[in-house]
Design a protein around this motif. Structure first.
Motif, PDB file in Angstrom:
ATOM      1  N   ILE A 159     -84.783  49.583 105.732  1.00  0.00           N
ATOM      2  CA  ILE A 159     -84.003  49.826 104.698  1.00  0.00           C
ATOM      3  C   ILE A 159     -82.662  50.389 104.938  1.00  0.00           C
ATOM      4  CG2 ILE A 159     -83.667  50.748 102.357  1.00  0.00           C
ATOM      5  CD1 ILE A 159     -85.703  48.405 102.384  1.00  0.00           C
ATOM      6  N   LEU A 160     -81.651  50.014 104.833  1.00  0.00           N
ATOM      7  CA  LEU A 160     -80.293  50.767 104.966  1.00  0.00           C
ATOM      8  C   LEU A 160     -79.682  51.116 103.431  1.00  0.00           C
ATOM      9  CD1 LEU A 160     -77.809  51.815 106.937  1.00  0.00           C
ATOM     10  CD2 LEU A 160     -76.876  49.280 106.026  1.00  0.00           C
ATOM     11  N   GLN A 161     -79.548  52.499 103.272  1.00  0.00           N
ATOM     12  CA  GLN A 161     -78.928  52.692 102.013  1.00  0.00           C
ATOM     13  C   GLN A 161     -77.336  53.248 102.320  1.00  0.00           C
ATOM     14  OE1 GLN A 161     -79.497  56.940 100.362  1.00  0.00           O
ATOM     15  NE2 GLN A 161     -80.788  55.680  99.123  1.00  0.00           N
ATOM     16  N   VAL A 162     -76.556  52.658 101.377  1.00  0.00           N
ATOM     17  CA  VAL A 162     -75.197  52.662 101.128  1.00  0.00           C
ATOM     18  C   VAL A 162     -74.833  53.636 100.191  1.00  0.00           C
ATOM     19  CG1 VAL A 162     -72.924  51.568 101.082  1.00  0.00           C
ATOM     20  CG2 VAL A 162     -74.758  50.337 102.023  1.00  0.00           C
ATOM     21  N   LEU A 163     -73.930  54.669 100.395  1.00  0.00           N
ATOM     22  CA  LEU A 163     -73.990  55.841  99.424  1.00  0.00           C
ATOM     23  C   LEU A 163     -72.202  55.832  99.208  1.00  0.00           C
ATOM     24  CD1 LEU A 163     -76.197  58.362 100.707  1.00  0.00           C
ATOM     25  CD2 LEU A 163     -76.420  57.278  98.561  1.00  0.00           C
ATOM     26  N   CYS A 164     -71.720  56.136  97.997  1.00  0.00           N
ATOM     27  CA  CYS A 164     -70.277  56.311  97.836  1.00  0.00           C
ATOM     28  C   CYS A 164     -70.150  57.450  96.664  1.00  0.00           C
ATOM     29  CB  CYS A 164     -69.485  55.037  97.385  1.00  0.00           C
ATOM     30  SG  CYS A 164     -67.899  55.139  97.238  1.00  0.00           S
ATOM     31  N   SER A 165     -69.182  58.210  96.926  1.00  0.00           N
ATOM     32  CA  SER A 165     -69.155  59.415  95.953  1.00  0.00           C
ATOM     33  C   SER A 165     -67.603  59.597  95.830  1.00  0.00           C
ATOM     34  CB  SER A 165     -69.902  60.496  96.127  1.00  0.00           C
ATOM     35  OG  SER A 165     -69.601  60.992  97.479  1.00  0.00           O
ATOM     36  N   ALA A 166     -67.355  60.466  94.682  1.00  0.00           N
ATOM     37  CA  ALA A 166     -65.982  60.766  94.242  1.00  0.00           C
ATOM     38  C   ALA A 166     -66.060  61.808  93.242  1.00  0.00           C
ATOM     39  CB  ALA A 166     -64.923  59.833  93.731  1.00  0.00           C
ATOM     40  N   GLU A 167     -65.273  62.903  93.446  1.00  0.00           N
ATOM     41  CA  GLU A 167     -65.236  64.044  92.571  1.00  0.00           C
ATOM     42  C   GLU A 167     -63.708  64.370  91.821  1.00  0.00           C
ATOM     43  OE1 GLU A 167     -66.253  67.366  94.943  1.00  0.00           O
ATOM     44  OE2 GLU A 167     -68.487  66.635  95.105  1.00  0.00           O
ATOM     45  N   GLY A 168     -64.020  64.928  90.783  1.00  0.00           N
ATOM     46  CA  GLY A 168     -62.961  65.331  90.040  1.00  0.00           C
ATOM     47  C   GLY A 168     -62.026  64.581  89.389  1.00  0.00           C
ATOM     48  N   VAL A 169     -62.549  63.398  88.670  1.00  0.00           N
ATOM     49  CA  VAL A 169     -61.672  62.247  88.317  1.00  0.00           C
ATOM     50  C   VAL A 169     -61.640  62.267  86.657  1.00  0.00           C
ATOM     51  CG1 VAL A 169     -61.511  59.927  88.273  1.00  0.00           C
ATOM     52  CG2 VAL A 169     -62.553  60.871  89.941  1.00  0.00           C
ATOM     53  N   PHE A 170     -60.374  61.980  86.178  1.00  0.00           N
ATOM     54  CA  PHE A 170     -60.201  61.752  84.749  1.00  0.00           C
ATOM     55  C   PHE A 170     -58.973  60.836  84.506  1.00  0.00           C
ATOM     56  CE2 PHE A 170     -58.274  62.515  80.700  1.00  0.00           C
ATOM     57  CZ  PHE A 170     -59.531  62.923  79.894  1.00  0.00           C
ATOM     58  N   PRO A 171     -59.459  59.878  83.448  1.00  0.00           N
ATOM     59  CA  PRO A 171     -60.552  59.780  82.516  1.00  0.00           C
ATOM     60  C   PRO A 171     -61.769  59.071  83.434  1.00  0.00           C
ATOM     61  CG  PRO A 171     -59.014  57.788  82.187  1.00  0.00           C
ATOM     62  CD  PRO A 171     -58.343  58.975  83.136  1.00  0.00           C
ATOM     63  N   LYS A 172     -62.794  58.700  82.469  1.00  0.00           N
ATOM     64  CA  LYS A 172     -64.100  58.413  83.119  1.00  0.00           C
ATOM     65  C   LYS A 172     -63.726  57.006  83.995  1.00  0.00           C
ATOM     66  CE  LYS A 172     -68.651  57.075  81.818  1.00  0.00           C
ATOM     67  NZ  LYS A 172     -69.652  56.878  80.821  1.00  0.00           N
ATOM     68  N   PRO A 173     -64.151  57.057  85.319  1.00  0.00           N
ATOM     69  CA  PRO A 173     -63.991  56.031  86.066  1.00  0.00           C
ATOM     70  C   PRO A 173     -65.021  54.995  86.432  1.00  0.00           C
ATOM     71  CG  PRO A 173     -64.921  58.001  87.358  1.00  0.00           C
ATOM     72  CD  PRO A 173     -64.765  58.312  86.071  1.00  0.00           C
ATOM     73  N   ASP A 174     -64.759  53.957  86.941  1.00  0.00           N
ATOM     74  CA  ASP A 174     -65.627  53.069  87.296  1.00  0.00           C
ATOM     75  C   ASP A 174     -66.018  52.949  88.725  1.00  0.00           C
ATOM     76  OD1 ASP A 174     -66.018  52.037  84.711  1.00  0.00           O
ATOM     77  OD2 ASP A 174     -64.475  50.699  84.876  1.00  0.00           O
ATOM     78  N   MET A 175     -66.864  52.398  89.432  1.00  0.00           N
ATOM     79  CA  MET A 175     -66.994  52.119  90.772  1.00  0.00           C
ATOM     80  C   MET A 175     -68.003  50.942  91.226  1.00  0.00           C
ATOM     81  SD  MET A 175     -68.852  54.968  93.396  1.00  0.00           S
ATOM     82  CE  MET A 175     -67.466  55.993  93.644  1.00  0.00           C
TER      83      MET A 175
END
Length: 250
Positions: A159-175
């Motif tokens: 198994i390979l895990q792919v991770l993505c993250s972002a901080e401090g966004v406005f308004p509520k985002p999609d990913m």
């Protein structure tokens, strides 16, 4: 007799029209309300309420700005002085003048440092002794991500895990996570609110790869028409290393 009644009604109608026209002339009228739909956090912005008013035929001009459903104006201008209250205190340039006309010199709001808490509806109300006019428009103060991080790690041999993250966004985002040109099935996206801003994460587990593969993470703020993407190429190996090579945004 019928003709006489027609003439009588015609004169009466004309009189009413003249009265209505004079009444409008004696009052105030908002010609245009200029409020940007979207602005970037920290960028100074001007909200302008352009109106017409005949000083010689009317008195008591007052300009008021309201925010959302609040009953008390956040800004009020009456010729020689202006008043502030609520959310705009300390955030306006009170020396700003939109024109040299003494009757409209300080009608506009010059917000020096807009933040996400200033997103909402703005209503301009212009009134005189004769009548009043009001208009409302919305403004969004959007905040882009502080960073956009894309990582891959091996969970085990399979198994390979792919991770993505972002901080401090406005308004509520999609990913979303993509492998090649296709969205990764089974991606789990979580969003948390912190101090009025949003942190977002997406993760997905996929079968271990035997050849290089391109992964993408796309962050979207639909209301701000904002999209940014980070891409990486994963090279299978003992340590599951990845090369981050491109960041795209608009």
């Amino acid at each position: 007799m019928h003709v006489g009644n027609s003439v009588h009604w015609t004169k009466w109608t004309v009189s009413i029209l003249v009265f209505v026209i004079l009444d409008v002339t004696l009052g105030v009228r908002i010609n245009k309300l200029q409020v940007p739909e979207v602005t970037h956090i920290g960028n100074p912005v001007v909200l302008d309420c352009d109106y017409s008013w005949e000083e010689t035929k009317d008195e008591g001009l007052v300009v008021k700005w309201y925010f959302n459903e609040e009953k008390i104006p956040v800004y009020q201008w009456i010729f020689s002085y202006n008043l502030l209250s609520g959310i705009l205190k300390g955030r306006l340039n009170l020396e700003y003048s939109v024109s040299q006309d003494k009757n409209s010199k300080h009608r506009a709001l010059h917000i020096t440092k807009p933040g996400p808490d200033l997103s909402g509806d703005y209503t301009c109300l212009v009134s005189s002794f004769n009548n009043e006019d009001r208009r409302t428009k919305s403004m969004l103060v959007f905040v882009p991500e502080k960073n956009l991080d894309l990582r891959q790690q091996r969970i085990d041999e399979e198994i390979l895990q792919v991770l993505c993250s972002a901080e401090g966004v406005f308004p509520k985002p999609d990913m979303s996570l993509l492998m090649g040109s296709s969205e990764v099935n089974g991606s789990l996206v979580t969003v948390e609110e912190r101090d009025g801003l949003f942190d977002i994460k997406a993760r997905a587990n996929i079968p271990a790869l035997v050849s290089p593969e391109e992964f993408s993470c796309e962050l979207r703020i639909p209301k701000a028409n904002y999209t940014v993407r980070k891409e990486a190429v994963y090279y299978p190996g003992a340590y599951g290393t990845a090369l981050i090579f491109l960041l795209k945004g608009q």
